[in-house]
Design a protein around this motif. Structure first.
Motif, mmCIF file in Angstrom:
data_model
loop_
_atom_site.group_PDB
_atom_site.id
_atom_site.type_symbol
_atom_site.label_atom_id
_atom_site.label_comp_id
_atom_site.label_asym_id
_atom_site.label_seq_id
_atom_site.Cartn_x
_atom_site.Cartn_y
_atom_site.Cartn_z
ATOM 1 N N THR A 425 -35.587 -8.642 -43.305
ATOM 2 C CA THR A 425 -34.858 -9.860 -43.678
ATOM 3 C C THR A 425 -35.520 -11.125 -43.122
ATOM 4 N N GLU A 427 -36.038 -13.709 -44.593
ATOM 5 C CA GLU A 427 -35.320 -14.870 -45.126
ATOM 6 C C GLU A 427 -34.110 -15.227 -44.252
ATOM 7 N N ALA A 428 -33.752 -14.353 -43.314
ATOM 8 C CA ALA A 428 -32.691 -14.716 -42.363
ATOM 9 C C ALA A 428 -33.250 -15.565 -41.216
ATOM 10 N N ASN B 15 -27.970 -11.241 -39.839
ATOM 11 C CA ASN B 15 -28.933 -11.011 -40.932
ATOM 12 C C ASN B 15 -28.530 -9.815 -41.794
ATOM 13 N N GLY B 18 -25.168 -10.271 -45.909
ATOM 14 C CA GLY B 18 -25.482 -11.071 -47.089
ATOM 15 C C GLY B 18 -26.811 -11.772 -46.914
ATOM 16 N N PRO B 19 -27.218 -12.544 -47.934
ATOM 17 C CA PRO B 19 -28.563 -13.118 -47.927
ATOM 18 C C PRO B 19 -28.740 -14.216 -46.884
ATOM 19 N N GLY B 20 -29.952 -14.281 -46.330
ATOM 20 C CA GLY B 20 -30.271 -15.342 -45.377
ATOM 21 C C GLY B 20 -29.617 -15.123 -44.031
ATOM 22 N N ARG B 22 -26.411 -15.855 -41.704
ATOM 23 C CA ARG B 22 -25.017 -16.172 -42.002
ATOM 24 C C ARG B 22 -24.150 -16.128 -40.741
ATOM 25 N N THR B 114 -27.430 -20.032 -43.971
ATOM 26 C CA THR B 114 -27.403 -20.079 -45.424
ATOM 27 C C THR B 114 -25.952 -20.198 -45.892
ATOM 28 N N TYR B 204 -21.588 -9.433 -55.636
ATOM 29 C CA TYR B 204 -22.918 -9.657 -55.066
ATOM 30 C C TYR B 204 -23.600 -8.323 -54.780
ATOM 31 N N GLU B 205 -22.784 -7.377 -54.283
ATOM 32 C CA GLU B 205 -23.389 -6.141 -53.801
ATOM 33 C C GLU B 205 -22.311 -5.070 -53.678
ATOM 34 N N LYS B 236 -26.352 -1.277 -52.054
ATOM 35 C CA LYS B 236 -26.837 -0.962 -50.714
ATOM 36 C C LYS B 236 -26.373 0.440 -50.330
#
Lengths: 502, 281
Positions: A425, A427-428, B15, B18-20, B22, B114, B204-205, B236
């Motif tokens: 990840t 992007e985290a 991490n 979810g994306p990025g 949070r 994010t 989303y998932e 996932k």
């Protein structure tokens, strides 16, 4: 045994390491430069430290040559013509590097390599270009055997930088250190993510706050050695440091420290710097006859003195009578605020001092957050960092960093160790870097736990190489021994791990 | 009186939610009682029985004038004894917070994130609170995700979907009996949400846990989900891990982590069936 004999009989030293150690020993026999009694007293107490820079400086500590000039007009002294293709360019650099001195005897700045080499890389078949760059990096690792050797990339994405990142990941070498000059408007997310992936696997590149450095130095700045901001075609004359914890032992309380003790030691360190700078410029021949100077690869006016400090955390804790580090600097508002008052006072007094030479800097020295040395132990945390072992959450650690990074144009930074899940990840991590740089962080380093190549306090070592020293074997990299000392004495590699869910 | 919800914890940087990067908000309370729950202390609200107060080695737990259990963060040494001794799958370390209280923490992490993710426990139990929170988070241009067990009927009350970027939905089992065994609850609402959220473009998932040596159950669930979601959301595939699972349940489900290769077979099955965005963690 004499000290010389000790060096010669030390089986963990390579030939080159023995040579350097013997040269230092020889230099230390001189006493031409004399300081005040008060300075020597401060040094004996451990409040002032010269970082073993040597008593008689015969070159500036850090030198950042103008490599553009080399490519533009060649070098008469070395008989190098301006290169016309990639092989000639790389060859010119390799020859040149061998003649760039520094405190470590190796060049601490190799250039903004992507910008330098892109015009030549573009003219070659990519597979051939990559092969040439691979051999170039191998040459650097095996000949410039010192982790303070450093090159820069960015801010823009380019094929050369991509190749250098791919090779760095593939080759897993501790030398050289790398910095990405990150600018949110010029560095694409895709390029930054490629750098983060490489950083997780090899502990490099680090991310420098390009806008911040440009605002202080102009576009022509270099990141050299650990994380040192310096002017291109210039560098740093000298870097001594105040060990703030030891300084604080002289004070009865915080006010006494700020009013009496701190100015006393600041002035002594300035005295030390002034004398060394004068000696380098006026007595040593570096600026008079070294080809770097005579051919214009460096200009004396582009050098400044680096005023180092270390151990702010322990200094504040001691002045406030805090014995539990978990309740001290970085985790306790009062201690952190005292840190701000101390840094404000240091910045003010140093900026009021008219320094000899340093013409490009209005005759002023610039502050540096020194990362500590292998013999420091637990008493002085690097620069203004929160001590290892009591780091709060990453968010809180960043917030504290953001307060202090602005004081240090000649370098500071912090290091974050990430848990394994982050490899999937990256992007985290990007929003964290973006946010912290936007909020005033100067320099961000990271690596993944369980890597072989790791960042100790500012420099890189391989854990497998430290293991060699533990077994009384030789390590080619001169810096491995510092990593061993920092781990043995200060547990420098045991920093907090950013885990998922924390 | 402002709307308050019981918050088990807030993680500033995550991490894996979810994306990025949070900020994750864990609500207290869940309608399911999953055998494999790795944070069972989030299942129930505190009953103020006081057992944790007696066992706390740091004296960080006390009662207020009205007899309610109060936790002192500064005294706490994070040994988790309170959670281990709680007989009700709860925790004394819960804060009743307003959305402004939560926003105060989000504002602090906002420069670095994010978006946020509401999780639990089961965050949809606190639907009105979450709706109010999401409206405020959207005002600062951050993303909002819901991590849910699928027990809330989104079709019946879809208001929050306007502010929510997506739902991360647990589909724990396709087989009704196995679902009941695993969670203590019916699967029908989960399946309804699976289809509804996908149609509403708010899925989303999907997440499915793969248990060691449960070939039939694992395959049935992965097939069921894959055929529905296809390539329209992430899938996932999560390896069962015994960490945090209550001792008595480990005996049924396994004392060991699902082998990565074994889990990868199910990700491959999902991809073969058209769920191209299936991956193992």
């Amino acid at each position: 045994m004499s000290e010389a004999l000790n060096i010669i009989k030390d089986e963990t030293l390579t030939y080159r390491q023995e040579l350097i150690a013997l040269a230092r020993l020889g230099e230390s026999t001189d006493n031409t430069i004399r300081y005040s009694e008060a300075y020597y007293e401060g040094k004996r107490k451990g409040a002032l430290c010269d970082l073993n820079e040597g008593v008689m400086p015969y070159r500036p500590r850090y030198i950042c040559p103008d490599y553009d000039l080399l490519f533009e007009k060649g070098c008469a002294f070395l008989g190098i013509e301006p290169p016309t293709d990639l092989l000639e360019a790389v060859n010119a650099l390799e020859i040149f590097y061998a003649h760039v001195p520094s405190i470590t005897t190796y060049p601490v700045y190799l250039g903004d390599l992507d910008k330098l080499l892109t015009p030549f890389v573009e003219k070659e078949d990519p597979a051939f270009a990559k092969k040439v760059l691979k051999l170039f990096l191998l040459q650097i690792d095996k000949v410039l055997t010192d982790s303070f050797v450093h090159f820069d990339i960015g801010p823009e994405d380019n094929p050369t930088a991509r190749m250098l990142l791919e090779l760095t990941e593939e080759m897993q070498l501790a030398v050289p250190n790398i910095t990405l000059k990150y600018d949110p408007e010029r560095t694409s997310d895709d390029f930054a993510l490629a750098c983060i992936r490489c950083m997780l696997k090899t502990a490099k590149p680090s991310f420098a706050n390009h806008r911040m450095f440009v605002s202080e130095w102009g576009e022509d700045y270099a990141i050299a050695s650990c994380y040192n901001g310096l002017k291109k075609a210039g560098g740093g004359f000298t870097l001594p440091r105040m060990r703030l914890y030891e300084c604080s032992l002289d004070a009865s309380d915080a006010d006494d420290f700020l009013n009496r003790v701190l100015p006393h030691y600041i002035d002594l360190q300035l005295e030390y710097m002034d004398k060394r700078v004068r000696f380098i410029v006026e007595e040593s021949t570096f600026f008079k006859d070294n080809f770097l100077s005579t051919e214009g690869f460096v200009k004396q006016e582009n050098f400044t003195g680096m005023f180092g400090v270390v151990g702010l955390a322990e200094c504040c804790n001691n002045l406030l009578g805090i014995t539990d580090k978990k309740k001290g600097f970085g985790l306790n508002r009062e201690a952190t605020q005292l840190g701000v008052r101390i840094m404000d006072a240091i910045e003010k007094r140093v900026s009021e001092h008219v320094a000899p030479y340093c013409d490009a800097f209005d005759h002023r020295y610039r502050l540096h957050a020194q990362v500590g040395i292998d013999t420091d132990g637990m008493q002085d945390s690097p620069g203004t960092r929160i001590p290892i072992g009591v780091e709060p959450t990453m968010l809180e650690q960043l917030e504290v960093n953001e307060i202090f990074h602005k004081y240090f144009p000649t370098g500071t930074g912090d290091i974050f160790k990430f848990e394994e899940t982050y490899i999937k990840t990256p992007e985290a991590i990007l929003p964290i870097i973006k946010g912290s740089l936007a909020n005033g962080l100067r320099y961000f380093s990271g690596y993944l736990e369980n890597n072989d190549v790791v960042r100790v306090t500012g420099y890189l070592v391989k854990k497998s190489e430290i293991e060699k020293l533990n077994q009384r074997k030789q390590s080619l990299n001169n810096v491995t021994v510092f990593g061993k000392g920092a781990q043995d004495g200060a547990h420098a590699l045991d920093r907090r791990i950013q885990k998922h869910g924390e | 009186m402002a709307n308050k919800a019981p918050i088990n914890k807030i993680i500033s940087f995550s991490n894996v939610d979810g994306p990025g990067n949070r900020t994750s908000i864990f609500f207290q309370g869940c309608g399911f009682n999953c055998l494999f729950c790795h944070n069972p202390e989030t299942i129930n609200l505190c009953l103020n029985c006081g057992i944790c107060m007696e066992k706390c080695p740091a004296g960080a737990i006390s009662r207020d004038e009205e007899g309610r259990i109060v936790w002192d963060k500064d005294q706490c040494v994070s040994c988790d004894t309170c959670i281990q001794v709680c007989p009700h799958s709860s925790s004394p370390k819960i804060r009743w917070m307003t959305t402004d209280d939560v926003m105060q923490e989000i504002h602090r992490s906002a420069p670095y994130i994010t978006g946020i993710t509401c999780s639990g426990g089961e965050c949809t139990i606190w639907y009105e609170f979450m709706l109010e929170l999401f409206k405020k988070v959207k005002e600062i241009n951050k993303g909002c995700l819901i991590d849910s067990n699928g027990s809330f009927d989104f079709e019946q009350d879809p208001r929050i979907l306007e502010y929510c970027d997506g739902v991360m939905l647990d589909v724990k089992a396709a087989n009704p009996e196995w679902h009941r065994t695993l969670t203590g609850a019916d699967r029908d609402m989960v399946m309804k949400n699976l289809r509804y959220l996908l149609a509403a473009n708010k899925l989303y998932e999907v997440r499915t846990l793969i248990f060691p040596d449960r070939d039939r159950e694992n395959e049935e669930t992965v097939k069921y989900v894959s055929e529905i979601i296809q390539d329209r959301c992430f899938y996932k595939i999560i390896r069962y891990r015994p960490f945090g699972v209550r001792e008595e349940n480990k005996k049924l489900l396994g004392e060991w982590t699902t082998d990565e290769k074994y889990a990868e077979q199910y990700a491959q099955l999902a991809r073969d069936l058209g769920a191209s965005k299936a991956y193992v963690v």
